[in-house]
Motif scaffolding. Structure first.
Motif, PDB file in Angstrom:
ATOM      1  N   TYR A  12      36.896  -0.917  -2.345  1.00  0.00           N
ATOM      2  CA  TYR A  12      37.628  -0.779  -3.610  1.00  0.00           C
ATOM      3  C   TYR A  12      38.536  -1.973  -3.856  1.00  0.00           C
ATOM      4  CZ  TYR A  12      40.699   1.090  -7.211  1.00  0.00           C
ATOM      5  OH  TYR A  12      41.414   1.267  -8.367  1.00  0.00           O
ATOM      6  N   GLY A  15      36.990  -5.414  -4.470  1.00  0.00           N
ATOM      7  CA  GLY A  15      36.248  -5.526  -5.720  1.00  0.00           C
ATOM      8  C   GLY A  15      34.751  -5.403  -5.554  1.00  0.00           C
ATOM      9  N   HIS A  18      33.257  -2.603  -7.828  1.00  0.00           N
ATOM     10  CA  HIS A  18      33.296  -2.994  -9.231  1.00  0.00           C
ATOM     11  C   HIS A  18      32.190  -4.009  -9.531  1.00  0.00           C
ATOM     12  CE1 HIS A  18      37.368  -1.431  -8.527  1.00  0.00           C
ATOM     13  NE2 HIS A  18      37.281  -1.009  -9.781  1.00  0.00           N
ATOM     14  N   HIS A  19      32.001  -4.950  -8.622  1.00  0.00           N
ATOM     15  CA  HIS A  19      30.944  -5.939  -8.785  1.00  0.00           C
ATOM     16  C   HIS A  19      29.567  -5.280  -8.721  1.00  0.00           C
ATOM     17  CE1 HIS A  19      28.025  -8.914  -7.275  1.00  0.00           C
ATOM     18  NE2 HIS A  19      28.626  -9.712  -8.148  1.00  0.00           N
ATOM     19  N   ARG A  71      30.617   5.028  -9.506  1.00  0.00           N
ATOM     20  CA  ARG A  71      31.726   5.472 -10.364  1.00  0.00           C
ATOM     21  C   ARG A  71      32.537   6.565  -9.688  1.00  0.00           C
ATOM     22  NH1 ARG A  71      28.819   5.613 -16.296  1.00  0.00           N
ATOM     23  NH2 ARG A  71      29.041   3.399 -16.716  1.00  0.00           N
ATOM     24  N   ILE A  74      34.738   4.891  -6.981  1.00  0.00           N
ATOM     25  CA  ILE A  74      35.839   4.148  -7.595  1.00  0.00           C
ATOM     26  C   ILE A  74      36.905   5.109  -8.110  1.00  0.00           C
ATOM     27  CG2 ILE A  74      36.451   2.707  -9.582  1.00  0.00           C
ATOM     28  CD1 ILE A  74      33.751   1.260  -9.149  1.00  0.00           C
ATOM     29  N   ARG A  78      40.842   5.455  -7.037  1.00  0.00           N
ATOM     30  CA  ARG A  78      41.804   5.258  -8.139  1.00  0.00           C
ATOM     31  C   ARG A  78      42.704   6.496  -8.299  1.00  0.00           C
ATOM     32  NH1 ARG A  78      38.768   3.663 -13.066  1.00  0.00           N
ATOM     33  NH2 ARG A  78      38.623   1.683 -11.973  1.00  0.00           N
TER      34      ARG A  78
END
Length: 142
Positions: A12, A15, A18-19, A71, A74, A78
Motif C-alpha cells: 500500500y 504504491g 495503486h500501480h 480495490r 487498498i 485506507r
C-alpha cells in the motif's frame, strides 16, 4: 494466512497496489482481442457502437476479479489508516514508503526512541491483523 500485515503495508505505502490497479484497468480498456464477426462486410444501421463499447469496457473492468481484489485490499488499508492517529500513520509511511530509512532516522523524525517506534509498529501490525477489516472476504461481488 498468506497475506500478512507487513505485506499489506509494504504494497500500500510503496504504491505497488495503486500501480497494479491502474495497469490492470489500462490492460482491460485497451485490449485488442475483439474479432470482427462481420467478415463479409456491410454496414451497421442505427447502432451506437461507441456507447456499447464504452458500456462493455466499464462492465469488463467492474467484473474483473483482479481489479476487485486490489480495490478491496487498498480500501482495507485506507479504512484502517482512518482509525489511526497522525503519529502512527507517519510511522507507517516512513517504514513502508518508497524511500527506506534506518530506525534511527525514523525515530528522530518522530521524536521517539527506536525501541518505542518498534513497539508501536508491532502493536499496529497486531491490531491490523486482528481487525475486522483484515479478515478474508469470501464474496467480493457488490
Amino acid at each position: 494466512m498468506a497475506d500478512t500485515a507487513e505485506q499489506y503495508f509494504k504494497c500500500y505505502y510503496s504504491g505497488k497496489w495503486h500501480h497494479d490497479l491502474a495497469w490492470r484497468i489500462h490492460e482491460l480498456k485497451y485490449a485488442h482481442n475483439i474479432q470482427d464477426d462481420n467478415v463479409g462486410g456491410g454496414r451497421v444501421k442505427n447502432v451506437n457502437t461507441t456507447l456499447e463499447s464504452t458500456i462493455a469496457t466499464i462492465a469488463k473492468v467492474e467484473d474483473d476479479e483482479i481489479v476487485r481484489c486490489l480495490r478491496h485490499k487498498i480500501e482495507t488499508v485506507r479504512n484502517y489508516e482512518l482509525s489511526l492517529d497522525e503519529y502512527h500513520v507517519k510511522l507507517l509511511k516512513l517504514r513502508y514508503g518508497r524511500e527506506r530509512h534506518t530506525w534511527i532516522s525514523d525515530s528522530n523524525r518522530l521524536y521517539k526512541s527506536v525501541r518505542q517506534c518498534q513497539k508501536d509498529l508491532k502493536a499496529i501490525k497486531k491490531d491490523f491483523t486482528e481487525s475486522v477489516l483484515f479478515q478474508p472476504v469470501e464474496n467480493l461481488t457488490p
